[in-house]
Design a protein around this motif. Structure first.
Motif, PDB file in Angstrom:
ATOM      1  N   VAL A 143     -12.197  16.216  -1.184  1.00  0.00           N
ATOM      2  CA  VAL A 143     -11.024  15.344  -1.198  1.00  0.00           C
ATOM      3  C   VAL A 143     -10.486  15.209   0.228  1.00  0.00           C
ATOM      4  O   VAL A 143     -10.504  16.171   0.999  1.00  0.00           O
ATOM      5  CB  VAL A 143      -9.941  15.901  -2.143  1.00  0.00           C
ATOM      6  N   ALA A 144     -10.047  14.007   0.583  1.00  0.00           N
ATOM      7  CA  ALA A 144      -9.459  13.779   1.901  1.00  0.00           C
ATOM      8  C   ALA A 144      -8.039  14.323   1.928  1.00  0.00           C
ATOM      9  O   ALA A 144      -7.342  14.324   0.908  1.00  0.00           O
ATOM     10  CB  ALA A 144      -9.447  12.283   2.214  1.00  0.00           C
ATOM     11  N   GLU A 145      -7.600  14.772   3.100  1.00  0.00           N
ATOM     12  CA  GLU A 145      -6.267  15.376   3.217  1.00  0.00           C
ATOM     13  C   GLU A 145      -5.172  14.441   2.731  1.00  0.00           C
ATOM     14  O   GLU A 145      -4.216  14.864   2.076  1.00  0.00           O
ATOM     15  CB  GLU A 145      -5.994  15.787   4.674  1.00  0.00           C
ATOM     16  N   PHE A 146      -5.315  13.133   3.018  1.00  0.00           N
ATOM     17  CA  PHE A 146      -4.266  12.176   2.671  1.00  0.00           C
ATOM     18  C   PHE A 146      -4.250  11.815   1.181  1.00  0.00           C
ATOM     19  O   PHE A 146      -3.427  11.011   0.747  1.00  0.00           O
ATOM     20  CB  PHE A 146      -4.381  10.899   3.525  1.00  0.00           C
ATOM     21  N   MET A 147      -5.140  12.439   0.413  1.00  0.00           N
ATOM     22  CA  MET A 147      -5.137  12.245  -1.032  1.00  0.00           C
ATOM     23  C   MET A 147      -4.454  13.416  -1.752  1.00  0.00           C
ATOM     24  O   MET A 147      -4.426  13.458  -2.975  1.00  0.00           O
ATOM     25  CB  MET A 147      -6.579  12.088  -1.539  1.00  0.00           C
ATOM     26  N   THR A 148      -3.905  14.356  -0.979  1.00  0.00           N
ATOM     27  CA  THR A 148      -3.296  15.547  -1.572  1.00  0.00           C
ATOM     28  C   THR A 148      -1.767  15.472  -1.477  1.00  0.00           C
ATOM     29  O   THR A 148      -1.207  14.827  -0.588  1.00  0.00           O
ATOM     30  CB  THR A 148      -3.768  16.821  -0.861  1.00  0.00           C
ATOM     31  N   MET A 186      -8.195   1.943   8.774  1.00  0.00           N
ATOM     32  CA  MET A 186      -7.463   1.495   7.589  1.00  0.00           C
ATOM     33  C   MET A 186      -6.395   2.513   7.200  1.00  0.00           C
ATOM     34  O   MET A 186      -5.234   2.158   6.936  1.00  0.00           O
ATOM     35  CB  MET A 186      -8.434   1.288   6.413  1.00  0.00           C
ATOM     36  N   ILE A 187      -6.778   3.777   7.184  1.00  0.00           N
ATOM     37  CA  ILE A 187      -5.837   4.824   6.786  1.00  0.00           C
ATOM     38  C   ILE A 187      -4.761   5.031   7.848  1.00  0.00           C
ATOM     39  O   ILE A 187      -3.571   5.182   7.541  1.00  0.00           O
ATOM     40  CB  ILE A 187      -6.590   6.141   6.501  1.00  0.00           C
ATOM     41  N   ARG A 188      -5.157   5.034   9.099  1.00  0.00           N
ATOM     42  CA  ARG A 188      -4.178   5.219  10.176  1.00  0.00           C
ATOM     43  C   ARG A 188      -3.111   4.126  10.137  1.00  0.00           C
ATOM     44  O   ARG A 188      -1.915   4.391  10.253  1.00  0.00           O
ATOM     45  CB  ARG A 188      -4.869   5.204  11.544  1.00  0.00           C
ATOM     46  N   ASP A 189      -3.549   2.880   9.972  1.00  0.00           N
ATOM     47  CA  ASP A 189      -2.605   1.762   9.923  1.00  0.00           C
ATOM     48  C   ASP A 189      -1.701   1.865   8.704  1.00  0.00           C
ATOM     49  O   ASP A 189      -0.492   1.592   8.789  1.00  0.00           O
ATOM     50  CB  ASP A 189      -3.363   0.429   9.902  1.00  0.00           C
ATOM     51  N   ALA A 190      -2.294   2.266   7.577  1.00  0.00           N
ATOM     52  CA  ALA A 190      -1.502   2.388   6.350  1.00  0.00           C
ATOM     53  C   ALA A 190      -0.446   3.484   6.488  1.00  0.00           C
ATOM     54  O   ALA A 190       0.701   3.321   6.041  1.00  0.00           O
ATOM     55  CB  ALA A 190      -2.415   2.672   5.163  1.00  0.00           C
ATOM     56  N   GLN A 191      -0.806   4.583   7.104  1.00  0.00           N
ATOM     57  CA  GLN A 191       0.158   5.674   7.300  1.00  0.00           C
ATOM     58  C   GLN A 191       1.313   5.238   8.187  1.00  0.00           C
ATOM     59  O   GLN A 191       2.483   5.539   7.912  1.00  0.00           O
ATOM     60  CB  GLN A 191      -0.560   6.890   7.902  1.00  0.00           C
ATOM     61  N   ILE A 224       5.552  -0.554   3.924  1.00  0.00           N
ATOM     62  CA  ILE A 224       5.003  -0.463   2.566  1.00  0.00           C
ATOM     63  C   ILE A 224       5.665   0.723   1.868  1.00  0.00           C
ATOM     64  O   ILE A 224       6.058   1.698   2.509  1.00  0.00           O
ATOM     65  CB  ILE A 224       3.466  -0.307   2.545  1.00  0.00           C
ATOM     66  N   ASP A 225       5.791   0.615   0.537  1.00  0.00           N
ATOM     67  CA  ASP A 225       6.368   1.710  -0.239  1.00  0.00           C
ATOM     68  C   ASP A 225       5.258   2.517  -0.903  1.00  0.00           C
ATOM     69  O   ASP A 225       4.074   2.365  -0.541  1.00  0.00           O
ATOM     70  CB  ASP A 225       7.352   1.160  -1.278  1.00  0.00           C
ATOM     71  N   ASP A 226       5.608   3.355  -1.867  1.00  0.00           N
ATOM     72  CA  ASP A 226       4.593   4.188  -2.526  1.00  0.00           C
ATOM     73  C   ASP A 226       3.519   3.342  -3.190  1.00  0.00           C
ATOM     74  O   ASP A 226       2.326   3.671  -3.133  1.00  0.00           O
ATOM     75  CB  ASP A 226       5.257   5.102  -3.565  1.00  0.00           C
ATOM     76  N   ALA A 227       3.937   2.249  -3.840  1.00  0.00           N
ATOM     77  CA  ALA A 227       2.957   1.362  -4.484  1.00  0.00           C
ATOM     78  C   ALA A 227       2.059   0.709  -3.437  1.00  0.00           C
ATOM     79  O   ALA A 227       0.844   0.554  -3.644  1.00  0.00           O
ATOM     80  CB  ALA A 227       3.680   0.298  -5.309  1.00  0.00           C
ATOM     81  N   TRP A 256       1.320   1.990  -0.516  1.00  0.00           N
ATOM     82  CA  TRP A 256       0.413   3.026  -0.033  1.00  0.00           C
ATOM     83  C   TRP A 256      -0.773   3.194  -0.980  1.00  0.00           C
ATOM     84  O   TRP A 256      -1.924   3.279  -0.547  1.00  0.00           O
ATOM     85  CB  TRP A 256       1.144   4.360   0.135  1.00  0.00           C
ATOM     86  N   GLN A 257      -0.498   3.219  -2.281  1.00  0.00           N
ATOM     87  CA  GLN A 257      -1.569   3.372  -3.268  1.00  0.00           C
ATOM     88  C   GLN A 257      -2.533   2.191  -3.200  1.00  0.00           C
ATOM     89  O   GLN A 257      -3.750   2.363  -3.325  1.00  0.00           O
ATOM     90  CB  GLN A 257      -0.990   3.492  -4.676  1.00  0.00           C
ATOM     91  N   ALA A 258      -1.983   1.002  -2.964  1.00  0.00           N
ATOM     92  CA  ALA A 258      -2.837  -0.179  -2.834  1.00  0.00           C
ATOM     93  C   ALA A 258      -3.753  -0.063  -1.619  1.00  0.00           C
ATOM     94  O   ALA A 258      -4.938  -0.430  -1.670  1.00  0.00           O
ATOM     95  CB  ALA A 258      -1.975  -1.440  -2.733  1.00  0.00           C
ATOM     96  N   GLU A 259      -3.209   0.462  -0.518  1.00  0.00           N
ATOM     97  CA  GLU A 259      -4.021   0.665   0.691  1.00  0.00           C
ATOM     98  C   GLU A 259      -5.096   1.720   0.458  1.00  0.00           C
ATOM     99  O   GLU A 259      -6.236   1.588   0.935  1.00  0.00           O
ATOM    100  CB  GLU A 259      -3.124   1.086   1.863  1.00  0.00           C
TER     101      GLU A 259
END
Length: 504
Positions: free
Chosen positions: A240-245, A458-463, A471-474, A476-479
């Motif tokens: 699992v990636a760190e940003f999925m925890t 993609m992840i860096r930009d989303a963070q 962006i909100d929680d939703a 973030w989940q979309a990203e």
């Protein structure tokens, strides 16, 4: 007895250069075993650290004399190094020792068979073989070793902080994420430098806060003590990636809250690391997350120039469950040996001998302290003290940062340390007991090799967008869903397969 005596005389003659009377052997096998004493030609390409030293510098000449080598170092500006590296690999016009960093293009080149495997040879070299296997395990490819690392401490991170501010504000070094929030809020709002302006920060972020590869990134160092994995972890037998925890997301949410309340710098996404350093040096920051063995004392020296009354201290990273720090790779790049320029194994062995000698006490002292009388002096208790830091940084540091040396191995002249330096060094050593490894550090993923840069961006930009409230929680989940579909899901599957293979 007579033969043994003659052999001894010839051995002495070889070391003194007097060969008369010893060149009459008619045994070709004995002639093949004669040691090659011609200077070894060592061509090196390395990213440039600071200003490139002049050719034929005192340090370079001392290395050549000790190792019986002729060195030609190509210093390549760091910003241009990756492009230059790829061009050199594509053209097969490579040096004999090529300093690189672990990334997709390096991995592809290694897997293409362009470099020598060196793992089975290390046992023949005293210095190289006595170091912890962890340093080599961290750069293996498909279970094989191709490179010699520029050794670095594995558990280097700690918290460097303004103790005078913390004492005045009734703060302690943060442990929980709530502590980090309260610290940032207090330092930002309570005017610790007493200048009447809202210009202080608990910590100051730069654009590398979420580097996708380095375990030294701020967000990884913040989240690991709070329970997150180090870049990649395992949950229920699956990578699992760190940003999925959850612990990582809790840390991300902390930054989001701090940004919304203007308690961290609003320009963090474009700030260079040097600018972040300058903000600390100017006496405007309460905490630096950095390497503790050297940075603690340097941080004090730098801030004391602008704020002579500053008091600096250093502590290890601690989370709710105790001491934890992300294990780093244990290197600052590594040397590969191209088959296109190192044609025979005999030459490879001589090159390994050259690097082995760099870890001798004499060379360790040269690369980490410089030349006695010029760059350092000896103290009464037999330790080294830097004589002129500016001169050291100009003439010694580029070699120290670009050639293998290993201060913590106990070789070479120990450095005279003040209390802060000694405390930082001890924390770095003690951290080894509590490091959290990146379980997928040496795993192979075809998808990541092909799409890693795109996926990481993609992840860096989303963070960054999440922290800034774009962006909100939703959102973030979309990203995250986009990342999975773009290849993230395949990367996880391929890493999980590698993990299962290793567990067998």
């Amino acid at each position: 007895m007579k033969k043994r005596y003659m052999a001894l005389l010839c051995s002495i003659a070889l070391t003194t250069g007097t060969l008369a009377g010893c060149g009459n052997s008619t045994d070709p096998k004995k002639e093949e075993k004669t040691v090659d004493n011609t200077p070894l030609e060592v061509t090196i390409a390395t990213p440039q650290v600071g200003e490139a030293p002049k050719k034929g510098s005192d340090i370079e000449l001392a290395i050549e004399k000790y190792t019986n080598a002729k060195i030609d170092i190509q210093w390549i500006p760091d910003a241009a190094f990756e492009d230059k590296k790829n061009i050199m690999i594509a053209s097969s016009e490579m040096p004999k020792a090529f300093k690189v960093k672990a990334n997709a293009s390096t991995l592809n080149a290694i897997q293409s068979g362009l470099f020598w495997e060196i793992g089975p040879l290390l046992k023949d070299y005293k210095n190289l073989s006595e170091l912890s296997p962890m340093y080599y395990d961290n750069i293996k490819v498909d279970g094989k070793l191709y490179g010699l690392p520029l050794y670095r401490d594995i558990g280097r991170a700690g918290i460097i902080y303004r103790k005078d501010w913390f004492s005045g504000l009734g703060l302690k070094p943060p442990v929980t994420l709530d502590d980090w929030y309260n610290m940032a809020k207090t330092v930002a709002e309570k005017d610790p430098d007493k200048n009447g302006q809202a210009d202080t920060y608990g910590f100051f972020l730069d654009k590398n806060y979420n580097d996708p590869v380095l375990s030294s990134s701020f967000l990884t160092r913040l989240s690991v003590p709070n329970g997150a994995p180090n870049k990649w972890g395992v949950e229920n037998g699956k990578i699992v990636a760190e940003f999925m925890t959850k612990p990582y997301m809790d840390s991300l949410k902390l930054l989001k809250r701090l940004y919304a309340e203007k308690l961290i710098n609003q320009d963090f996404s474009i700030v260079q690391t040097a600018d972040s350093d300058n903000k600390w040096n100017a006496g405007k920051v309460g905490i630096r997350v950095n390497t503790v063995a050297t940075a603690a004392a340097l941080s004090f020296d730098n801030v004391s120039k602008s704020t002579p009354s500053a008091v600096v201290d250093v502590v290890p990273f601690e989370g709710p469950s105790g001491l934890k720090v992300p294990a780093e790779s244990g290197n600052n790049g590594f040397f590969l040996f191209p088959k296109s320029s190192v044609k025979k194994e005999a030459e490879l062995k001589r090159l390994l001998g050259f690097f082995d000698k760099l870890l001798d006490a004499e060379m360790s002292t040269l690369l980490t302290r410089g030349i006695e009388g010029k760059h350092f002096t000896k103290t009464e208790d037999g330790k080294g003290q830097i004589k002129d830091l500016t001169l050291f940084n100009l003439e010694v540091k580029p070699y120290r940062d670009s050639l293998p040396s290993f201060e913590t191995a106990g070789k070479g002249l120990p450095l005279k340390q003040n209390d802060l330096q000694a405390k930082g060094s001890k924390i770095a050593q003690d951290n080894l007991k509590s490091v959290v490894p990146n379980v997928a550090l040496t795993f192979n993923s075809k998808t990541y090799a092909e799409k890693g840069v795109e996926l990481d961006n993609m992840i860096r930009d989303a963070q960054t967008k999440y922290i800034m409230g774009k962006i909100d929680d939703a959102g973030w989940q979309a990203e995250l869903d986009k990342w999975m579909k773009a290849g993230g899901e395949k990367v996880i599957a391929e890493y999980t397969a590698e993990y299962a293979k290793q567990k067998k």
